[in-house]
Design a protein around this motif. Structure first.
Motif, PDB file in Angstrom:
ATOM      1  N   CYS A 199       0.753  -0.060  -5.090  1.00 34.00           N
ATOM      2  CA  CYS A 199      -0.112  -0.286  -4.050  1.00 34.00           C
ATOM      3  C   CYS A 199      -1.373  -0.934  -4.588  1.00 34.00           C
ATOM      4  CB  CYS A 199      -0.825   1.228  -3.721  1.00 34.00           C
ATOM      5  SG  CYS A 199      -2.157   1.408  -2.611  1.00 34.00           S
ATOM      6  N   ASP A 206      -4.403   3.184   5.978  1.00 35.18           N
ATOM      7  CA  ASP A 206      -5.791   2.782   6.792  1.00 35.18           C
ATOM      8  C   ASP A 206      -6.760   1.621   6.215  1.00 35.18           C
ATOM      9  OD1 ASP A 206      -4.905   4.691   8.712  1.00 35.18           O
ATOM     10  OD2 ASP A 206      -5.961   6.410   7.774  1.00 35.18           O
ATOM     11  N   ILE A 207      -6.923   1.822   4.906  1.00 34.43           N
ATOM     12  CA  ILE A 207      -7.638   0.975   4.362  1.00 34.43           C
ATOM     13  C   ILE A 207      -7.136  -0.525   4.381  1.00 34.43           C
ATOM     14  CG2 ILE A 207      -8.889   0.351   2.065  1.00 34.43           C
ATOM     15  CD1 ILE A 207      -8.875   3.198   1.466  1.00 34.43           C
ATOM     16  N   ALA A 208      -5.828  -0.591   4.060  1.00 33.41           N
ATOM     17  CA  ALA A 208      -5.118  -1.690   3.945  1.00 33.41           C
ATOM     18  C   ALA A 208      -5.138  -2.510   5.418  1.00 33.41           C
ATOM     19  CB  ALA A 208      -3.551  -1.500   3.650  1.00 33.41           C
ATOM     20  N   THR A 224       0.776  -1.156   0.001  1.00 32.89           N
ATOM     21  CA  THR A 224       0.215  -0.041  -0.150  1.00 32.89           C
ATOM     22  C   THR A 224       0.816   1.419   0.055  1.00 32.89           C
ATOM     23  OG1 THR A 224      -1.808   1.160   1.291  1.00 32.89           O
ATOM     24  CG2 THR A 224      -0.188   0.093   2.664  1.00 32.89           C
ATOM     25  N   PHE A 231      -4.445  -0.554  -4.141  1.00 30.58           N
ATOM     26  CA  PHE A 231      -5.693   0.265  -4.120  1.00 30.58           C
ATOM     27  C   PHE A 231      -5.562   1.381  -5.422  1.00 30.58           C
ATOM     28  CE2 PHE A 231      -5.243  -1.195   0.068  1.00 30.58           C
ATOM     29  CZ  PHE A 231      -6.378  -2.093   0.167  1.00 30.58           C
ATOM     30  N   ASP A 262      -7.493  -2.003   7.872  1.00 29.30           N
ATOM     31  CA  ASP A 262      -8.522  -2.775   8.067  1.00 29.30           C
ATOM     32  C   ASP A 262      -9.095  -3.736   7.252  1.00 29.30           C
ATOM     33  OD1 ASP A 262      -9.321  -0.224   9.672  1.00 29.30           O
ATOM     34  OD2 ASP A 262     -10.348   0.978   8.099  1.00 29.30           O
ATOM     35  N   GLU A 263      -8.520  -3.929   6.124  1.00 30.77           N
ATOM     36  CA  GLU A 263      -9.012  -4.992   5.246  1.00 30.77           C
ATOM     37  C   GLU A 263      -8.050  -6.190   5.935  1.00 30.77           C
ATOM     38  OE1 GLU A 263      -7.537  -6.368   0.983  1.00 30.77           O
ATOM     39  OE2 GLU A 263      -9.033  -4.698   0.900  1.00 30.77           O
ATOM     40  N   GLU A 287      -1.259   6.842   1.130  1.00 28.23           N
ATOM     41  CA  GLU A 287      -2.745   7.351   1.106  1.00 28.23           C
ATOM     42  C   GLU A 287      -3.469   6.373   1.634  1.00 28.23           C
ATOM     43  OE1 GLU A 287      -5.903   9.004  -1.967  1.00 28.23           O
ATOM     44  OE2 GLU A 287      -3.743   9.326  -2.550  1.00 28.23           O
ATOM     45  N   HIS A 288      -3.229   5.037   1.426  1.00 27.55           N
ATOM     46  CA  HIS A 288      -4.226   3.864   1.639  1.00 27.55           C
ATOM     47  C   HIS A 288      -3.875   3.034   2.922  1.00 27.55           C
ATOM     48  CE1 HIS A 288      -5.292   4.879  -2.740  1.00 27.55           C
ATOM     49  NE2 HIS A 288      -6.407   5.073  -1.979  1.00 27.55           N
ATOM     50  N   ASP A 314      -9.916  -7.295   9.189  1.00 28.09           N
ATOM     51  CA  ASP A 314     -11.270  -7.844   8.757  1.00 28.09           C
ATOM     52  C   ASP A 314     -11.149  -9.332   8.387  1.00 28.09           C
ATOM     53  OD1 ASP A 314     -12.673  -5.483   9.347  1.00 28.09           O
ATOM     54  OD2 ASP A 314     -12.882  -5.091   7.289  1.00 28.09           O
TER      55      ASP A 314
END
Length: 49
Positions: A36, A10-12, A4, A38, A14-15, A7-8, A18
């Motif tokens: 990245c 946080d999304i990584a 990642t 994303f 969280d994923e 910028e991404h 999960d």
């Protein structure tokens, strides 16, 4: 492992949480060849191992 950009991150994270229900290891990428997941930018971090 999730590659990642800055910028991404946080999304990584969280994923990864999960999917595994565990806190990930976050390390800098040791080469500039990864992209990245994303976007098209060069990856800065690898989340999980």
């Amino acid at each position: 492992m999730i590659f990642t950009c800055e910028e991404h991150i946080d999304i990584a994270i969280d994923e990864y949480v999960d999917e595994t229900e565990q806190a990930p290891d976050i390390e800098p990428v040791d080469n500039n060849e990864q992209q990245c997941r994303f976007c098209e930018k060069t990856a800065v971090y690898v989340v999980g191992k």
